[in-house]
Design a protein around this motif. Structure first.
Motif, short mmCIF file in Angstrom:
data_model
loop_
_atom_site.label_atom_id
_atom_site.label_comp_id
_atom_site.label_asym_id
_atom_site.label_seq_id
_atom_site.Cartn_x
_atom_site.Cartn_y
_atom_site.Cartn_z
N PRO A 86 0.91 -1.33 -0.04
CA PRO A 86 -0.07 -0.11 0.29
C PRO A 86 0.99 1.20 0.21
N PHE A 87 0.43 2.40 -0.60
CA PHE A 87 1.22 3.43 -0.22
C PHE A 87 0.40 4.03 0.32
N VAL A 88 1.42 5.39 0.59
CA VAL A 88 0.33 6.63 1.41
C VAL A 88 0.05 8.08 0.69
N ASN A 89 -1.22 8.10 0.96
CA ASN A 89 -2.31 9.19 -0.27
C ASN A 89 -2.15 10.37 0.80
N ARG A 90 -2.29 10.13 2.35
CA ARG A 90 -3.14 11.28 2.96
C ARG A 90 -2.25 11.23 4.62
N PHE A 91 -1.50 12.58 5.08
CA PHE A 91 -1.06 12.40 5.80
C PHE A 91 -1.47 13.62 7.21
N ALA A 92 -1.18 13.84 8.23
CA ALA A 92 -1.28 14.12 9.13
C ALA A 92 0.05 15.20 9.62
N ALA A 93 0.07 16.48 9.85
CA ALA A 93 1.35 16.81 10.23
C ALA A 93 1.11 18.34 11.54
N LEU A 94 1.80 17.86 12.52
CA LEU A 94 1.40 19.09 13.55
C LEU A 94 3.16 20.07 13.74
N ASP A 95 2.47 21.16 13.26
CA ASP A 95 3.27 22.10 13.56
C ASP A 95 4.11 22.74 14.69
N THR A 96 5.45 21.50 15.36
CA THR A 96 5.94 21.91 17.10
C THR A 96 6.33 23.79 17.83
N GLY A 97 6.29 24.23 16.48
CA GLY A 97 6.90 25.73 16.38
C GLY A 97 5.02 26.86 16.81
N SER A 98 4.28 25.75 16.95
CA SER A 98 2.67 26.89 16.75
C SER A 98 2.33 26.48 18.45
N VAL A 99 3.04 25.10 18.85
CA VAL A 99 2.32 24.55 20.10
C VAL A 99 2.13 25.81 21.29
N GLN A 100 0.69 26.16 21.42
CA GLN A 100 0.74 27.05 23.08
C GLN A 100 0.26 26.61 24.09
N ARG A 101 0.38 27.05 24.87
CA ARG A 101 -0.22 26.56 26.28
C ARG A 101 -0.28 27.45 27.42
N ASN A 102 -1.39 27.67 28.43
CA ASN A 102 -1.72 28.36 29.68
C ASN A 102 -1.00 28.08 30.23
N GLU A 103 -0.29 29.05 30.72
CA GLU A 103 0.62 28.26 32.04
C GLU A 103 -0.70 28.62 33.55
N ASP A 104 -1.71 28.58 33.66
CA ASP A 104 -1.94 28.17 34.03
C ASP A 104 -2.77 26.82 34.05
N VAL A 105 -2.74 26.45 32.81
CA VAL A 105 -3.07 25.18 32.56
C VAL A 105 -2.54 24.17 31.78
N PRO A 106 -1.21 24.32 32.89
CA PRO A 106 -0.27 23.84 31.43
C PRO A 106 0.18 22.63 30.49
N HIS A 107 -1.21 21.53 31.11
CA HIS A 107 -0.68 20.46 30.71
C HIS A 107 -1.84 20.00 29.25
N GLN A 108 -3.04 21.65 28.91
CA GLN A 108 -3.55 21.73 27.75
C GLN A 108 -2.46 22.90 26.76
N ARG A 109 -3.30 22.11 25.74
CA ARG A 109 -1.58 22.88 24.77
C ARG A 109 -2.67 23.14 23.60
N ILE A 110 -2.32 24.40 22.61
CA ILE A 110 -3.17 24.41 21.31
C ILE A 110 -2.11 24.81 20.89
N ALA A 111 -2.23 24.54 19.16
CA ALA A 111 -1.92 23.80 18.24
C ALA A 111 -2.26 23.88 16.91
N ASP A 112 -0.80 23.92 15.86
CA ASP A 112 -1.83 23.64 13.64
C ASP A 112 -1.53 22.35 13.94
N LEU A 113 -2.45 22.08 12.94
CA LEU A 113 -2.46 20.70 12.85
C LEU A 113 -3.02 20.80 10.73
#
Length: 170
Positions: A86-113
């Protein structure tokens, strides 16, 4: 897509032209009609190679900090060889440089996928990731509590070894 079609046609002309040239050089020992078969075979082989090569080429063109977190392999009845490879016809990539976190809730993150698919334009999504609960959700389905914590009725559970979780939380 147009350039791939053009390259396929050129591969056919090149292969057919070479076989025709060999036919002329050998004074007909190689039938000239084989040039049509060579052109067709070259076009088929080039198309197959191009499909298998799309994912590695696309992955190599990703900017630094963008990590592939999921890839989807495909099989189809009109491509019987894909049942073996089989061959890959689609994929998902995460931009690790876009990861944001709230200091009040450090275990939650927002990122671009980014969702990439062959023959289609890339789609960018904002996602929320809860590293503690090991879940993720699209940001448009998220609400925020007074504490700043993201809440959603559409959290999707992730495995502890999921590359998305590793990339967003690591």
């Amino acid at each position: 897509m147009f350039y791939e079609l053009l390259a396929t046609v050129f591969a056919g002309f090149a292969a057919g032209g070479l076989v025709y040239l060999f036919s002329r050089m050998t004074r007909g020992r190689i039938p000239a009609s084989w040039s049509i078969s060579a052109a067709a075979l070259a076009m088929i082989v080039f198309s197959i190679w191009n499909e298998y090569n799309w994912f590695p080429r696309s992955q190599a063109q990703l900017p630094e900090g963008v990590v592939v977190v999921a890839a989807s392999e495909t099989k189809s009845w009109f491509r019987p060889w894909t049942y073996l490879m089989p061959f890959v016809n689609r994929f998902a990539a995460l931009d690790t440089g876009s990861v944001q976190r709230n200091e009040d809730v450090p275990h939650q993150r927002i990122a671009d996928l980014y969702l990439m698919e062959r023959w289609r334009s890339a789609v960018a999504l904002k996602i929320g990731v809860d590293c503690q609960k090991q879940v993720q959700a699209r940001l448009e389905t998220v609400t925020y509590a007074e504490s700043g914590e993201m809440e959603s009725g559409r959290w999707e559970t992730l495995q502890a070894s999921d590359p998305l979780l590793t990339a967003a939380c690591g």
